[in-house]
Design a protein around this motif. Structure first.
Motif, PDB file in Angstrom:
ATOM      1  N   VAL A   1      -3.188   6.842  16.699  1.00 58.07           N
ATOM      2  CA  VAL A   1      -2.207   5.768  16.535  1.00 58.07           C
ATOM      3  C   VAL A   1      -2.809   4.615  15.729  1.00 58.07           C
ATOM      4  O   VAL A   1      -2.167   4.039  14.840  1.00 58.07           O
ATOM      5  CB  VAL A   1      -1.723   5.290  17.917  1.00 58.07           C
ATOM      6  N   SER A   2      -4.079   4.263  16.049  1.00 59.39           N
ATOM      7  CA  SER A   2      -4.741   3.182  15.318  1.00 59.39           C
ATOM      8  C   SER A   2      -4.905   3.517  13.857  1.00 59.39           C
ATOM      9  O   SER A   2      -4.684   2.679  12.969  1.00 59.39           O
ATOM     10  CB  SER A   2      -6.106   2.903  15.948  1.00 59.39           C
ATOM     11  N   LEU A   3      -5.275   4.790  13.567  1.00 60.38           N
ATOM     12  CA  LEU A   3      -5.406   5.196  12.171  1.00 60.38           C
ATOM     13  C   LEU A   3      -4.075   5.074  11.442  1.00 60.38           C
ATOM     14  O   LEU A   3      -4.004   4.572  10.306  1.00 60.38           O
ATOM     15  CB  LEU A   3      -5.929   6.638  12.115  1.00 60.38           C
ATOM     16  N   ALA A   4      -2.985   5.522  12.098  1.00 62.74           N
ATOM     17  CA  ALA A   4      -1.665   5.417  11.466  1.00 62.74           C
ATOM     18  C   ALA A   4      -1.268   3.958  11.251  1.00 62.74           C
ATOM     19  O   ALA A   4      -0.750   3.586  10.186  1.00 62.74           O
ATOM     20  CB  ALA A   4      -0.629   6.142  12.334  1.00 62.74           C
ATOM     21  N   VAL A   5      -1.547   3.098  12.273  1.00 59.58           N
ATOM     22  CA  VAL A   5      -1.169   1.683  12.159  1.00 59.58           C
ATOM     23  C   VAL A   5      -1.921   1.021  11.017  1.00 59.58           C
ATOM     24  O   VAL A   5      -1.347   0.310  10.171  1.00 59.58           O
ATOM     25  CB  VAL A   5      -1.428   0.966  13.492  1.00 59.58           C
ATOM     26  N   TRP A   6      -3.250   1.237  10.967  1.00 56.93           N
ATOM     27  CA  TRP A   6      -4.035   0.578   9.928  1.00 56.93           C
ATOM     28  C   TRP A   6      -3.730   1.159   8.544  1.00 56.93           C
ATOM     29  O   TRP A   6      -3.798   0.444   7.529  1.00 56.93           O
ATOM     30  CB  TRP A   6      -5.520   0.687  10.238  1.00 56.93           C
ATOM     31  N   ARG A   7      -3.415   2.472   8.475  1.00 58.01           N
ATOM     32  CA  ARG A   7      -2.987   3.005   7.191  1.00 58.01           C
ATOM     33  C   ARG A   7      -1.665   2.384   6.737  1.00 58.01           C
ATOM     34  O   ARG A   7      -1.481   2.080   5.552  1.00 58.01           O
ATOM     35  CB  ARG A   7      -2.852   4.517   7.285  1.00 58.01           C
ATOM     36  N   PHE A   8      -0.742   2.214   7.698  1.00 56.76           N
ATOM     37  CA  PHE A   8       0.520   1.559   7.363  1.00 56.76           C
ATOM     38  C   PHE A   8       0.284   0.128   6.877  1.00 56.76           C
ATOM     39  O   PHE A   8       0.854  -0.302   5.867  1.00 56.76           O
ATOM     40  CB  PHE A   8       1.446   1.568   8.584  1.00 56.76           C
ATOM     41  N   LEU A   9      -0.564  -0.627   7.596  1.00 55.51           N
ATOM     42  CA  LEU A   9      -0.861  -2.000   7.176  1.00 55.51           C
ATOM     43  C   LEU A   9      -1.553  -2.029   5.821  1.00 55.51           C
ATOM     44  O   LEU A   9      -1.283  -2.906   4.991  1.00 55.51           O
ATOM     45  CB  LEU A   9      -1.730  -2.685   8.238  1.00 55.51           C
ATOM     46  N   ALA A  10      -2.451  -1.057   5.577  1.00 54.72           N
ATOM     47  CA  ALA A  10      -3.112  -0.997   4.276  1.00 54.72           C
ATOM     48  C   ALA A  10      -2.115  -0.690   3.175  1.00 54.72           C
ATOM     49  O   ALA A  10      -2.170  -1.257   2.069  1.00 54.72           O
ATOM     50  CB  ALA A  10      -4.226   0.054   4.305  1.00 54.72           C
ATOM     51  N   GLY A  11      -1.160   0.233   3.468  1.00 55.01           N
ATOM     52  CA  GLY A  11      -0.133   0.523   2.482  1.00 55.01           C
ATOM     53  C   GLY A  11       0.737  -0.687   2.190  1.00 55.01           C
ATOM     54  O   GLY A  11       1.086  -0.958   1.039  1.00 55.01           O
ATOM     55  N   VAL A  12       1.092  -1.431   3.265  1.00 51.42           N
ATOM     56  CA  VAL A  12       1.896  -2.647   3.071  1.00 51.42           C
ATOM     57  C   VAL A  12       1.133  -3.660   2.225  1.00 51.42           C
ATOM     58  O   VAL A  12       1.669  -4.274   1.304  1.00 51.42           O
ATOM     59  CB  VAL A  12       2.292  -3.233   4.442  1.00 51.42           C
ATOM     60  N   PHE A  13      -0.168  -3.841   2.552  1.00 47.59           N
ATOM     61  CA  PHE A  13      -0.988  -4.789   1.792  1.00 47.59           C
ATOM     62  C   PHE A  13      -1.125  -4.333   0.341  1.00 47.59           C
ATOM     63  O   PHE A  13      -1.052  -5.153  -0.590  1.00 47.59           O
ATOM     64  CB  PHE A  13      -2.366  -4.901   2.446  1.00 47.59           C
ATOM     65  N   ARG A  14      -1.294  -3.019   0.137  1.00 47.21           N
ATOM     66  CA  ARG A  14      -1.413  -2.512  -1.229  1.00 47.21           C
ATOM     67  C   ARG A  14      -0.115  -2.705  -2.000  1.00 47.21           C
ATOM     68  O   ARG A  14      -0.112  -3.033  -3.185  1.00 47.21           O
ATOM     69  CB  ARG A  14      -1.780  -1.029  -1.175  1.00 47.21           C
TER      70      ARG A  14
END
Length: 348
Positions: free
Chosen positions: A234-247
């Motif tokens: 879940v943490s990996l998915a959340v941080w990937r989502f946040l990284a995608g949003v930031f990107r």
């Protein structure tokens, strides 16, 4: 023999579930649900803190640590080494030499020339005077001791042996017998009043409760393991989502602005301003170098004209004849070989 082999895969899990019973299954599912709900936020926060900690370590702590190490070396290590090498070592050597001169050499001389002769004299007096007197005193004391020993044997040892054999031994045996019977009674009383209740409490109360608590603790531990792995996903998915949003919201616009706006503007500035300016600076440099070269040549020519006007033209150096003749008379290897081949005729 095949029935005794351990079952692997799904059969093992089914056998384990049947062996564990419905109580374990009833405890496992709620515990895992609660633990997952509690561990997922902790894992997300933990992964974020790990990333922040790595950035702080690489960007802040390592440079600060290197700077502090260099500062400590400059402020502490090098002054201490210089103090030790140039102050303490020479002072220690001086104090050592002074101690040898002031203390060691006088003590050695006192020992060698005073204490040793006096000790030898005392030893001679002891050997010749005190030792014979001591031997006589010891002979007298041995006689007195022999008499005192005989009196002690008659007055103390014989009565004490009789008292031990006929009084103390029977009394001690009676006390031991009473102690053995008393210990036996205390043993049975303690067994009936303490041991049997404790064994019953352990067997019928503590062991079942401990088994239940062990099952609960094992299930909680297994649930924590599963929850930690699920929380990692879940943490990996959340941080990937946040990284995608930031990107998407920051990196992509910045890259687009850099690629479509700043890069063409930079090319225009480079082609319209920087390159002409650099070419102008290079042209000015070339002109300046030419002007300076011509000025140096003019100064050199003026100085040569002044020297010629004041002191006259310099004399030309006469050519010094070398070992080998010049022009046609110069000898070469070819001419030498030709002269060797054409020799004058011999007189006949």
């Amino acid at each position: 023999m095949e029935l005794e082999k351990p079952v692997s895969g799904e059969g093992a899990s089914v056998g384990r579930g049947e062996a564990e019973g419905c109580l374990v299954v009833a405890i496992r599912i709620p515990v895992r649900i609660v633990v997952v709900l509690l561990v997922v936020p902790v894992r997300v926060v933990w992964d974020g803190l790990v990333v922040v900690g790595r950035v702080v370590r690489d960007v802040v702590l390592r440079p600060v640590g290197r700077g502090l190490g260099w500062l400590g070396k400059v402020m502490v290590v090098w002054p201490v080494v210089a103090l030790w090498r140039w102050v303490l070592v020479p002072v220690g050597k001086g104090l050592g030499w002074l101690g040898r001169v002031v203390v060691v050499w006088p003590v050695v001389a006192l020992w060698r020339w005073v204490v040793v002769p006096v000790g030898r004299g005392v030893a001679w007096v002891w050997e010749k005077g005190v030792v014979p007197v001591g031997r006589g005193v010891m002979w007298v004391l041995r006689g007195i001791g022999a008499g005192a020993g005989w009196l002690t044997r008659c007055l103390v040892v014989v009565p004490a042996v009789w008292l031990y054999a006929w009084v103390l031994v029977p009394v001690g045996r009676g006390i031991v017998a009473l102690a053995e019977w008393g210990w036996l009674g205390l043993y049975w009383a303690g067994r009936v009043l303490v041991v049997l209740p404790v064994v019953a409490l352990w067997r019928w109360v503590l062991v079942p409760v401990g088994r239940v608590l062990g099952v609960v603790a094992r299930e909680v531990w297994d649930a924590l393991g599963h929850a930690w792995r699920i929380a990692g996903w879940v943490s990996l998915a959340v941080w990937r989502f946040l990284a995608g949003v930031f990107r998407t919201l920051v990196v992509a616009p910045v890259a687009w602005v850099y690629r479509t706006v700043l890069t063409p503007v930079g090319h225009v500035v480079r082609d319209a301003l920087l390159r002409p300016a650099a070419e102008a600076v290079r042209s000015v440099g070339r002109v300046t170098r030419q002007v300076l070269a011509s000025a140096r040549e003019t100064v050199r020519q003026t100085r040569a004209d002044l020297r010629r006007a004041l002191f006259g033209a310099p004399r030309e150096r006469e050519a010094v004849a070398g070992r080998e003749p010049g022009g046609r008379a110069a000898r070469t290897l070819e001419k030498r070989s030709g002269a060797a081949e054409v020799s004058p005729p011999t007189r006949g």
